[in-house]
Write a protein that holds these residues in place. Sequence first.
Motif, mmCIF file in Angstrom:
data_model
loop_
_atom_site.group_PDB
_atom_site.id
_atom_site.type_symbol
_atom_site.label_atom_id
_atom_site.label_comp_id
_atom_site.label_asym_id
_atom_site.label_seq_id
_atom_site.Cartn_x
_atom_site.Cartn_y
_atom_site.Cartn_z
ATOM 1 N N PHE A 172 0.722 -1.171 -0.060
ATOM 2 C CA PHE A 172 -0.030 0.036 -0.086
ATOM 3 C C PHE A 172 0.996 1.065 0.080
ATOM 4 N N ALA A 173 1.764 1.234 0.673
ATOM 5 C CA ALA A 173 2.853 2.372 0.627
ATOM 6 C C ALA A 173 3.417 2.487 -0.784
ATOM 7 N N GLY A 174 3.780 1.482 -1.152
ATOM 8 C CA GLY A 174 4.484 1.351 -2.699
ATOM 9 C C GLY A 174 3.350 2.012 -3.677
ATOM 10 N N ALA A 175 2.310 1.508 -3.645
ATOM 11 C CA ALA A 175 1.071 1.997 -4.508
ATOM 12 C C ALA A 175 0.704 3.462 -4.348
ATOM 13 N N GLY A 176 0.693 3.718 -2.989
ATOM 14 C CA GLY A 176 0.447 5.263 -2.809
ATOM 15 C C GLY A 176 1.416 6.207 -3.514
ATOM 16 N N ARG A 177 2.780 5.462 -3.424
ATOM 17 C CA ARG A 177 3.848 6.611 -3.903
ATOM 18 C C ARG A 177 3.874 6.473 -5.528
ATOM 19 N N VAL A 178 3.428 5.438 -6.181
ATOM 20 C CA VAL A 178 3.682 5.458 -7.844
ATOM 21 C C VAL A 178 2.450 5.770 -8.491
ATOM 22 N N LEU A 179 1.315 5.515 -7.601
ATOM 23 C CA LEU A 179 0.062 5.973 -8.599
ATOM 24 C C LEU A 179 -0.244 7.366 -8.786
ATOM 25 N N ALA A 180 -0.421 7.733 -10.107
ATOM 26 C CA ALA A 180 -0.638 9.215 -10.630
ATOM 27 C C ALA A 180 -2.064 9.545 -9.843
ATOM 28 N N PRO A 181 -2.151 10.683 -9.680
ATOM 29 C CA PRO A 181 -3.381 11.098 -9.062
ATOM 30 C C PRO A 181 -4.642 10.656 -9.931
ATOM 31 N N GLY A 182 -5.602 10.045 -9.021
ATOM 32 C CA GLY A 182 -6.876 9.496 -9.666
ATOM 33 C C GLY A 182 -6.470 8.208 -10.314
ATOM 34 N N GLY A 183 -5.334 7.701 -10.052
ATOM 35 C CA GLY A 183 -4.832 6.159 -10.404
ATOM 36 C C GLY A 183 -5.734 5.331 -9.458
ATOM 37 N N LEU A 201 -8.399 -8.932 7.278
ATOM 38 C CA LEU A 201 -9.791 -8.283 7.762
ATOM 39 C C LEU A 201 -9.550 -6.873 6.685
ATOM 40 N N PHE A 202 -10.921 -6.956 6.109
ATOM 41 C CA PHE A 202 -11.107 -5.761 5.110
ATOM 42 C C PHE A 202 -10.596 -4.475 5.574
ATOM 43 N N GLU A 203 -11.426 -4.312 7.077
ATOM 44 C CA GLU A 203 -11.202 -2.780 7.617
ATOM 45 C C GLU A 203 -9.744 -2.534 7.925
ATOM 46 N N ASP A 204 -8.818 -3.478 8.244
ATOM 47 C CA ASP A 204 -7.672 -3.329 8.221
ATOM 48 C C ASP A 204 -6.889 -2.677 7.025
ATOM 49 N N VAL A 205 -7.122 -3.477 5.956
ATOM 50 C CA VAL A 205 -6.524 -3.392 4.645
ATOM 51 C C VAL A 205 -6.978 -1.914 4.105
ATOM 52 N N GLY A 254 -6.264 4.247 3.344
ATOM 53 C CA GLY A 254 -6.301 5.482 3.539
ATOM 54 C C GLY A 254 -5.250 6.244 4.123
ATOM 55 N N GLN A 255 -4.359 5.413 5.011
ATOM 56 C CA GLN A 255 -3.051 6.009 5.364
ATOM 57 C C GLN A 255 -2.204 6.352 4.300
ATOM 58 N N ASN A 256 -2.366 5.906 3.188
ATOM 59 C CA ASN A 256 -1.447 6.107 1.819
ATOM 60 C C ASN A 256 -2.139 6.959 1.008
ATOM 61 N N GLY A 257 -3.292 7.529 1.140
ATOM 62 C CA GLY A 257 -3.842 8.823 0.338
ATOM 63 C C GLY A 257 -4.672 8.093 -0.683
ATOM 64 N N LYS A 295 -6.352 6.787 -5.998
ATOM 65 C CA LYS A 295 -5.654 7.959 -5.211
ATOM 66 C C LYS A 295 -6.168 9.261 -5.408
ATOM 67 N N GLY A 296 -6.305 9.893 -4.179
ATOM 68 C CA GLY A 296 -7.027 11.423 -4.128
ATOM 69 C C GLY A 296 -6.115 12.348 -4.842
#
Length: 196
Positions: free
Chosen positions: A115-126, A163-167, A172-175, A195-196
């Motif tokens: 999730f940290a990596g996805a938050g980093r590499v995704l373009a806005p709206g990705g 657990l879905f809620e944990d994931v 959310g923590q990664n935007g 990505k927001g």
Amino acid sequence: MKQFSPSCERNKEPILALLREIFTAPGLVLEIGSGSGQHAVHFARGLPHLAWQPTDIAENLPSIAAWRAEVGLANLREPLVLDLFADDWPVKQTQAVVCINTIHIVSWQGVERLFAGAGRVLAPGGILYVYGPYRYADRPLEPSNEDFDRWLKARDPASGVRLFEDVSRLAGQNGLVLAGDRAMPANNRSIWWQKG
């Protein structure tokens, strides 16, 4: 060299149908944990407007490369090594990240890195799209997934049905904002965040 996964064969059509709905614009898709390579071939063929980048740990690359060589699709890229625990990913920016049947296999630290990596590499709206079994705080786990969870933990105590809620909290923590959660065959889920 070329590996074959029966579960890939079973779930590739329902997943492709959903990806067609959510990946409408052209762009690059980074697939994490491409495994045998079957999905990469099927999705690249079914989504010709996308460039498909398969990745996995080094030992799985020969199978992905063999599947790729067999079909010769222009939009299916050479597989790359991607280790979730490495600080540097081989792709710096992408419109989408796809991760199928991986979150319940890797350790929780691996899920955090995903999730940290996805938050980093995704373009806005990705979009980050994941597929697999999940448990939910407000309902009992299906018996088949209860059995699967026991099997996973016996094989590797660090793995298991998440657990879905944990994931989703990690997302959310990664935007990333939840964009969809849909039931799939065999008690699996398709879940995607934007990505927001």
